[in-house]
Write an enzyme that holds these catalytic residues in place. Structure first.
Site, PDB file in Angstrom:
ATOM      1  CE1 TYR A 518      -3.963   1.912   0.144  1.00 40.95           C
ATOM      2  CE2 TYR A 518      -2.811   3.150   1.491  1.00 40.95           C
ATOM      3  CZ  TYR A 518      -3.921   3.116   0.722  1.00 40.95           C
ATOM      4  OH  TYR A 518      -4.832   4.261   0.652  1.00 40.95           O
ATOM      5  CB  SER A 599      -7.272   2.364  -2.845  1.00 40.18           C
ATOM      6  OG  SER A 599      -7.593   3.804  -3.012  1.00 40.18           O
ATOM      7  CG  ASP A 680     -14.016   3.112  -6.702  1.00 43.86           C
ATOM      8  OD1 ASP A 680     -14.528   4.114  -6.015  1.00 43.86           O
ATOM      9  OD2 ASP A 680     -13.141   2.661  -6.977  1.00 43.86           O
ATOM     10  CG  HIS A 718     -12.505   2.641  -3.146  1.00 43.63           C
ATOM     11  ND1 HIS A 718     -11.797   2.570  -4.426  1.00 43.63           N
ATOM     12  CD2 HIS A 718     -11.769   2.646  -2.224  1.00 43.63           C
ATOM     13  CE1 HIS A 718     -10.422   2.869  -4.090  1.00 43.63           C
ATOM     14  NE2 HIS A 718     -10.320   2.949  -2.877  1.00 43.63           N
TER      15      HIS A 718
END
Length: 748
Positions: A518, A599, A680, A718
């Site tokens: 991430y 993301s 999303d 999302h």
């Protein structure tokens, strides 16, 4: 090993290139620079061309998954079987009763229950003495309506809850009387987004934030449902709603028309005397803080509006309210404390030099969260990305002196792992939390600040056909990144495979790896359990590797800032060097490494594939940010400039260097799967559409190219609130795609 090249028999679906479209950006080093935008038309989600392109991409990807990914059915069936076990959320006490979410196994949405006999407690009696309070499964036939938040009034007689549809961030707030038989009230609050829910102490009014109603038609004239629009989220306002009145009568508490991107949240002091209002401008953990001077008079109808007095009037840190003793308020704060601390502030005399340091910043550990319960502060600390709980008693002597806390005790935990769902209130000394790890599906614990006890009240048990968790393990390894910064990573696998990798002499065993990352927004990757990962480890013989990249919050503010803006390349280097470490140690090969992230983690994957395409066998970028020059133009993207910077405000030079959309190469890529969803409205689908169109156009013609595909879900967003049925299908598609790309065989 790798499955080799693949190209659609009829070629990839054509995407019209408009070579005339483009924008001029201010470059600090080069002056004005024009960048072409050939796929600008894909930004219109309801455009006729867009819809036709989406339809063809869905057909192509579905055909590939069905015909080429031979582990897909086995993965789906196994996942469905292993997920069919009861899962329980953390208990919370409201009034004299306990509430908890429970999923029997394959329910699309978890159900909120109430437990009415605390004297017999929970755990073994989970099926007894309970009643259903709220069941989102009855709100839609396909499970795409979910409950996002539930907040109870101080007395426990009322519950406000927000409902979202198709995974959108938009939600509606409803209210239920739960004093006796659960009864829905007529209150309905619309166009709520990025909002908390806060009750006043009397339990007759609710505070929330909302936006103006969006425009629900596209440039092509097509109608949209909430969540499909892409316009910027602007002009959030904080409102006060009295139960039994229409939303049009709600009282405006806070707004800032001069700064339309500002957002508002609030808290009511535990004595009900004060309203605290937080103003944030982006995703950085810092905000302004104001406190009301006339909240009680406003509630009594003596004045028409709430007057707010600044307590913190500059962007110097975050101040999360915990509790108050009269005018002395406790906050968790990172102001002059990179790893956070607990401060005491007299809101009538809030000069910084008069602040009291109640719990100092820890020398090594990050204070991840804090909670006040009757007689104590409960603090969750993070050490090397693993969490622990330390409790600081607040006795009467301290209340009188209000100084630094000296005494503390640690809650005993089952082992290294993560903490989630910390619940408790200032009325009771008990608190609840969930403990879990990469190889532990989780347990619910009750602890008492009064007698310093802790008891496991629920232990998650997988089904009888589940793999042996005792045969799986975790190692934490440290490696060096490009600039010699030491970065930790978790390696999860069977104990046999871990032993082969780290304990035995070098051998020819090379294992497939899912490398997940991430690296952004101060978000920490702590241990958590995943059935899909368990299947990968046991049935496909792989390792799961989770590095704690810079940009995250694992080591405090400095670690976060080392991955922001012009330093974002550090994050990509950390991820790339994690793969290089595993390859150099002989654990795997480039063809057997699949990188994965969602993301901001999707941005990570797309960027690393552009920068080092030969280092990986597969890349799965889920709901990725890919257009780093225009991301701030859509929905909540403007809030991300705190991490990314902005192409129009001095950030062009470093953003254009890595922006995935603008750095696709004409080389052989690993097998690529990008995932997105039509609702999303966090990272809007146009990021994925434009990137895949460019990828297929430039790299799709390279000889022996691997598949370059996009998976587009319908009635999904999302990720939050996604029904179990959709989660199973997506997981089977993603993991079987990885297995195909890496040449993995199914092991029964």
């Amino acid at each position: 090993m790798s499955s080799g090249g693949w190209r659609p028999p009829q070629g990839y679906p054509a995407a019209r290139r408009d070579e005339e479209a483009g924008f001029v950006y201010p470059s600090p080093s080069k002056g004005d620079v024009r960048i072409s935008e050939p796929y600008l038309w894909l930004e219109d989600p309801k455009g006729e061309e867009t819809q036709e392109w989406v339809k063809k991409q869905v057909s192509l990807t579905s055909k590939f998954l069905e015909e080429k990914c031979d582990t897909r059915d086995a993965f789906r069936d196994t996942l469905k079987g292993l997920l069919n076990y009861p899962r329980v959320g953390v208990y919370s006490r409201h009034g004299d009763r306990y509430y908890f979410y429970r999923n029997s196994g394959l329910q699309n949405q978890s159900v909120l229950y109430r437990y009415n006999k605390p004297e017999t407690y929970l755990g073994d009696h989970i099926e007894e003495n309970t009643e259903t309070i709220l069941d989102a499964n009855k709100m839609s036939e396909d499970g795409t309506v979910s409950v996002k938040h539930t907040v109870f009034s101080e007395c426990g007689n009322y519950m406000a809850y927000s409902v979202a549809k198709s995974g959108s961030d938009w939600c509606e707030i409803n209210v239920m009387d739960v004093k006796n038989e659960p009864t829905s009230l007529k209150d309905n609050l619309e166009w709520v987004r990025y909002s908390g829910l806060t009750w006043n102490n009397a339990g007759n009014s609710l505070l929330y934030s909302r936006y103006p109603a969006p425009k629900l038609s596209s440039g092509d004239g097509g109608d949209m449902t909430p969540g499909e629009e892409v316009d910027q989220s602007q002009n959030q306002r904080l409102y006060y709603h009295r139960l039994g009145t229409d939303q049009s009568e709600d009282v405006l508490i806070a707004e800032d028309p001069k700064n339309p991107h500002y957002m508002f949240s609030c808290a009511v002091s535990n004595d009900g005397e004060r309203l605290l209002v937080h103003t944030s401008r982006d995703c950085n953990p810092e905000h302004l803080l104001s406190v009301s001077t006339n909240f009680k008079d406003f509630e009594a109808g003596k004045v028409d509006s709430v007057q707010l007095t600044p307590v913190v009037d500059d962007w110097i840190g975050s101040f999360s309210y915990l509790h108050s003793f009269g005018d002395f308020f406790l906050f968790m704060s990172n102001c002059k404390a990179e790893k956070y601390r607990i401060l005491g502030i007299d809101v009538n005399d809030p000069a910084p030099e008069k602040w009291v340091e109640v719990i100092p910043e820890h020398s090594e550990d990050v204070l991840n969260s804090a909670l006040y319960v009757k007689g104590a502060l409960v603090c969750v600390y993070m050490h090397n990305a693993m969490e622990r709980i330390e409790v600081f008693p607040l006795n009467e002597e301290w209340v009188n002196k209000k100084g630094k806390l000296e005494d503390s005790w640690d809650v005993e935990l089952p082992g290294p792992g993560g903490i989630s769902g910390l619940e408790g209130s200032h009325k009771h000394s008990e608190f609840f939390f969930s403990f879990l790890s990469f190889t532990d599906p989780g347990s619910i614990w009750r602890a008492s600040a009064e007698d310093r006890s802790s008891t496991r009240v629920f232990a998650t048990q997988l089904g009888k056909d589940a793999p042996d968790l005792d045969a799986c393990g975790t190692r934490q390894i440290w490696y060096e990144s490009a600039d010699q910064t030491k970065v930790p990573m978790f390696v999860i696998g069977t104990k046999d495979n871990l032993e082969k990798c780290f304990d035995l002499p070098a051998n020819d065993t090379k294992l497939p790896v899912q490398l997940y990352g991430y690296g952004g927004f101060n978000i920490s990757l702590t241990p958590g359990f995943s059935v899909s990962r368990l299947i990968w480890i046991t049935h496909l013989g792989g390792l799961v590797v989770v590095p704690n990249l810079r940009g995250g919050g694992e080591f405090g503010k400095g670690w976060h800032e080392a991955g922001q803006k012009e330093k974002k390349q550090n994050v990509f280097n950390d991820f790339i060097y994690a793969a290089k470490y595993l390859i150099d140690k002989g654990i795997t090969t480039p063809e057997q490494v699949a990188i994965n992230g969602g993301s901001n983690g999707g941005l990570l994957v797309a960027t690393c594939m552009n920068q080092e395409p030969s280092l990986f066998g597969a890349g799965v970028a889920q709901v990725p940010v890919t257009d780093m020059l225009r991301f701030h133009k859509f929905t909540i993207g403007h809030a991300w400039t705190s991490d990314y910077g902005c192409s129009e405000e001095g950030g062009f030079d470093y953003l254009i260097e890595y922006s995935p959309l603008h750095n696709v190469k004409k080389v052989k890529y690993p097998s690529v799967l990008v995932t997105t969803a039509d609702h999303d409205d966090r990272v809007v689908p146009l990021h994925s559409y434009k990137y895949v169109a460019e990828l297929q156009h430039i790299a799709g013609e390279v000889d022996n190219q691997n598949p370059l595909l996009i998976r587009i879900d319908q009635k999904a967003g999302h990720g939050a609130g996604k029904p179990i049925a959709k989660t199973i299908e997506e997981s089977a598609d993603v993991w079987s795609f990885i297995a195909h790309a890496l040449g993995c065989k199914w092991n029964k």
